[in-house]
Design an enzyme around this catalytic site. Structure first.
Site, short mmCIF file in Angstrom:
data_model
loop_
_atom_site.label_atom_id
_atom_site.label_comp_id
_atom_site.label_asym_id
_atom_site.label_seq_id
_atom_site.Cartn_x
_atom_site.Cartn_y
_atom_site.Cartn_z
N ASP A 272 0.87 -1.16 0.00
CA ASP A 272 0.00 0.00 0.00
C ASP A 272 0.92 1.23 0.00
O ASP A 272 2.14 1.12 0.18
CB ASP A 272 -0.97 0.00 1.19
CG ASP A 272 -2.17 0.91 0.91
OD1 ASP A 272 -2.08 1.75 0.00
OD2 ASP A 272 -3.19 0.78 1.60
C1 BGC Z 1 -4.96 3.32 -0.02
C2 BGC Z 1 -5.03 2.35 -1.17
C3 BGC Z 1 -4.83 3.07 -2.48
C4 BGC Z 1 -3.50 3.77 -2.44
C5 BGC Z 1 -3.16 4.49 -3.73
C6 BGC Z 1 -3.74 4.21 -0.10
O1 BGC Z 1 -3.82 5.27 0.79
O2 BGC Z 1 -4.99 2.63 1.20
O3 BGC Z 1 -6.25 1.66 -1.13
O4 BGC Z 1 -4.91 2.18 -3.53
O5 BGC Z 1 -3.52 4.73 -1.40
O6 BGC Z 1 -3.94 5.60 -3.92
#
Ligand code: BGC
Length: 745
Positions: A272
């Site tokens: 993530d």
């Molecule tokens: C989120 C993800 C997301 C990623 C990219 C993160 O803060 O938890 O679900 O895909 O950001 O935007």
């Protein structure tokens, strides 16, 4: 069925063999490329974050980028990547394509409420087509995290509380994004997330730790991932939080033993955002270089980061033996195979003119309207107030702060939307009623309200704003007057779009911003009132349930949402959605899910609290129609079967009304005794059946051994007990029509 693996060709092997370790490591780094719409917003990002990325591209030290949605920018960066890479390897562009790119569909929890895998697949097919046209190769979706605590804002991105429904929804989304195979035309890679257990954050507080027993993990939290992997998902994203004391992104047991060996996943794993760096924040890794080593050795392939990557230090770790080249090669191979499967090694560029045409496709907007119609849930309809007869209404009042807010109609987690073409509920009703002519009046009723603490999307200028200078009394008085003068009032209330989603946990489920007082004042006028609710989580509707005849949950219905709502209110569309979660009465009941186990004093189950019932306001699976349905004559194909055999359950569904409708027939199973105590009931089958007025349809469900198998903490393994099963079939999780069968040794 596939395992998400892109086949590794001789071309990829040859490429890999010719790359230096530094080039290989570069392939394992993914950067955000943040182009903020307003240059003066305080983003908290380092100065010139985009420069950092372009330097990495020039040095061949970036294998993937995210957050680029403009085809011209995509081509420009792609040219830089190809020029900067010694072997001309292009980057893979990922993005959060959550519920549409330009055409915004209802939010994911809404799509789940359709209980309609074909509709869900269709929605993500459209999203994939638009994304691919602008140069996006991969969606960070579907989010398949089970959510049983509605304080957690990200429940809006998932499919609710139930593993069986969530598995069906997950598989449908993967099919929609990816098409028939990895690399299919006009499709993109699906990336189910967040692996695993992220939805169980303590207190519903986003990112907080998670403690899950193995049985919860295997029986409840992993089945949607398994379904997504079986449907061929090419990617999995790791999670932010600690799972049972080990950060998910550095958890080798989770990323290797469970994901690779247990679930059979063969695609690539991305972190993530910044979650590999976070291994240091967790006080798990000693420092940033150690974070990279721990993540790689745990099984993470690609690091997603905004700033300096932990993987940027893998060169030193390789030199002193903390990681080995074989491990790096395994990750690079997976990523190169994906680039090849998508055709990027031959042509990574997009056609900018064609992208414009695809984004404007009117068929996409129609699909969004149909999805919004198919996902609305009719929670209550006393005295058949709905559908409204346009012929008997002369004056219709539309009231509420969300009735005419384009941005709130669309919901969170979107960036590339077009407000111009967005149809609010007020717009939808107005254009619907042009013929025959009904006078439509409007009052917001309460001043604009906002979160107490800002949303993470404020840096896009995308947060709600409160109107501190408004005259609240005058607004309310105006709404009361408007309602008094009308034949019917449609009150559009709920949460603003940034009050739900990531970083949007809540401590209460109250209607924010004085909306309850507004509703009470409108109802007090005596004008028949319909509530149209915009939300992605259940809100406290106890007062409304007692005092408002009709309540229609429309979630955040998307680009053509207002048109869909008008069709539903006036009967051109018939509501058929069902709740994908149990709707609590109040936040104090959370967590609340129907699949609890039976325990001491079961006759008191509904009275476990002395100050409130222990039952939900609306059960899981609830949703009314303008038609009415009756279930009768349940049957089982055999009263007794062997452990490896299936049973077929049949039931008659009769439409007892004069209105055609679609019913979602549901089957629940309960194991009476065995290796573990099992939940009072579990959804194990559902079918959407169109039933014409007066018609009876026989519906059949197959219960195979797979539906009876579970992971037991007693044996610490999967079991298939010889036992007796209760079966209930009906319209929601409180179905009473019963039959049973026995499973022999
Ligand atoms: C989120 C993800 C997301 C990623 C990219 C993160 O803060 O938890 O679900 O895909 O950001 O935007």
């Amino acid at each position: 069925m596939s395992s998400g693996k892109a086949e590794v060709s001789p071309r990829v092997e040859k490429l890999l063999a010719s790359m230096t370790p530094a080039e290989k490591i570069g392939q394992l780094i993914q950067y955000f490329y943040f182009q903020l719409p307003e240059s003066d917003v305080d983003s908290g990002l380092p100065e010139r974050q985009t420069d950092l990325v372009e330097q990495a591209l020039a040095a061949g030290r970036a294998g993937s980028l995210l957050f680029v949605t403009d085809p011209a920018t995509s081509n420009r960066l792609q040219r830089q990547a190809v020029a900067g890479s010694a072997h001309g390897i292009p980057v893979l562009f990922g993005f959060d394509v959550i519920h549409g790119l330009r055409t915004i569909f209802p939010v994911p929890i809404a799509l789940a409420a359709s209980w309609n895998p074909e509709l869900i697949e269709q929605a993500q097919t459209v999203a994939a087509r638009e994304a691919r046209a602008v140069g996006i190769h991969w969606a960070f979706a579907p989010m398949v995290d089970i959510a049983r605590d509605p304080r957690w804002g990200r429940m809006i991105e998932g499919a609710g509380e139930d593993p069986f429904l969530a598995a069906a929804v997950a598989a449908a989304q993967v099919r929609g994004f990816q098409g028939s195979h990895l690399g299919a035309d006009e499709h993109i890679i699906a990336g189910p997330k967040h692996f695993a257990g992220y939805g169980a954050a303590v207190g519903g507080r986003d990112y907080d730790e998670v403690d899950l027993s193995d049985q919860e993990l295997w029986n409840t939290y992993l089945p949607p991932f398994q379904a997504a992997i079986d449907a061929g998902a090419g990617n999995i994203m790791s999670a932010y939080m600690d799972l049972n004391g080990v950060p998910a992104t550095g958890n080798r047991w989770l990323l290797h033993d469970v994901l690779r060996e247990g679930l059979g996943f063969e695609g690539f794993v991305v972190s993530d955002a910044n979650s590999a760096r976070d291994l240091e924040t967790h006080h798990f890794a000693a420092d940033l270089p150690d974070a990279g080593v721990r993540a790689l050795n745990a099984g993470l392939d690609l690091e997603m980061t905004i700033v300096e990557p932990a993987y940027g230090h893998l060169d030193e770790a390789l030199a002193d033996g903390r990681v080995d080249l074989e491990r790096i090669d395994a990750s690079v191979r997976r990523l190169l195979a994906v680039k090849e499967a998508l055709g990027l090694l031959d042509n990574p560029f997009v056609d900018e003119d064609a992208a414009r045409v695809t984004l404007a496709d009117p068929a996409h907007r129609d699909a969004a309207r149909e999805a919004a119609e198919g996902s609305a849930v009719l929670l209550r309809n006393e005295g058949d107030l709905l559908p409204l007869a346009a012929t008997s209404v002369q004056k219709l009042a539309v009231i509420g702060p969300l009735a005419d807010s384009k941005r709130d109609t669309l919901g969170p987690w979107i960036f590339d939307y077009d407000l111009e073409e967005t149809v609010t509920v007020l717009d939808g009703i107005r254009s619907h009623l042009e013929q025959p002519t009904v006078e439509v009046t409007y009052a917001a009723g309460v001043p604009a309200f906002a979160r107490k603490y800002p949303s993470m999307f404020d840096m896009w200028g995308d947060g709600s704003r409160a109107d501190e200078n408004a005259d609240a009394e005058a607004e309310l008085a105006n709404a009361v007057r408007t309602a008094t003068e009308a034949d019917v009032a449609v009150v559009v209330i709920g949460e603003r779009q940034d009050m739900i989603g990531e970083h949007a946990s809540r401590a209460s489920l109250d209607l924010p911003g004085n909306q309850l007082a507004l509703l009470q004042a409108v109802v007090a006028t005596g004008t028949p009132t319909v509530v149209v609710l915009l939300s992605g989580r259940p809100l406290d509707l106890r007062w409304a349930q007692e005092n408002v005849p009709a309540i229609l949950q429309v979630w955040y219905p998307g680009t053509r949402g207002g048109e869909a709502v008008a069709n539903l209110l006036f009967g051109q569309a018939v509501p058929g959605g069902k709740l994908p979660f149990s709707w609590p009465r109040t936040a104090g009941q959370i967590p609340m899910h129907y699949a609890h186990t039976r325990s001491h004093s079961p006759e008191n189950q509904g009275r476990r609290y002395w100050d409130e019932e222990s039952t939900p306001l609306y059960p899981f699976g609830h949703g009314l129609s303008y038609a009415t349905f009756e279930y009768a004559n349940p049957s089982v194909s055999a009263a007794s079967v062997g452990r490896d055999e299936s049973v077929t359950v049949g039931v008659d569904v009769t439409n007892t009304s004069g209105q055609d409708g679609v019913e979602v027939a549901q089957l629940y199973l309960h194991q009476r005794y065995g290796s573990s105590s099992r939940p009072v009931r579990l959804l194990k089958g559902f079918q959407r059946v169109p039933v014409a007025a007066g018609q009876t349809i026989r519906v059949e469900f197959t219960i195979s051994p797979a539906e009876r198998r579970y992971w037991s903490s007693a044996t610490r393994d999967w079991v298939l007990d010889a036992t007796v099963f209760d079966v209930w079939v009906g319209t929601n999780s409180e179905a009473e029509l019963h039959t049973e069968f026995t499973v022999q040794r």
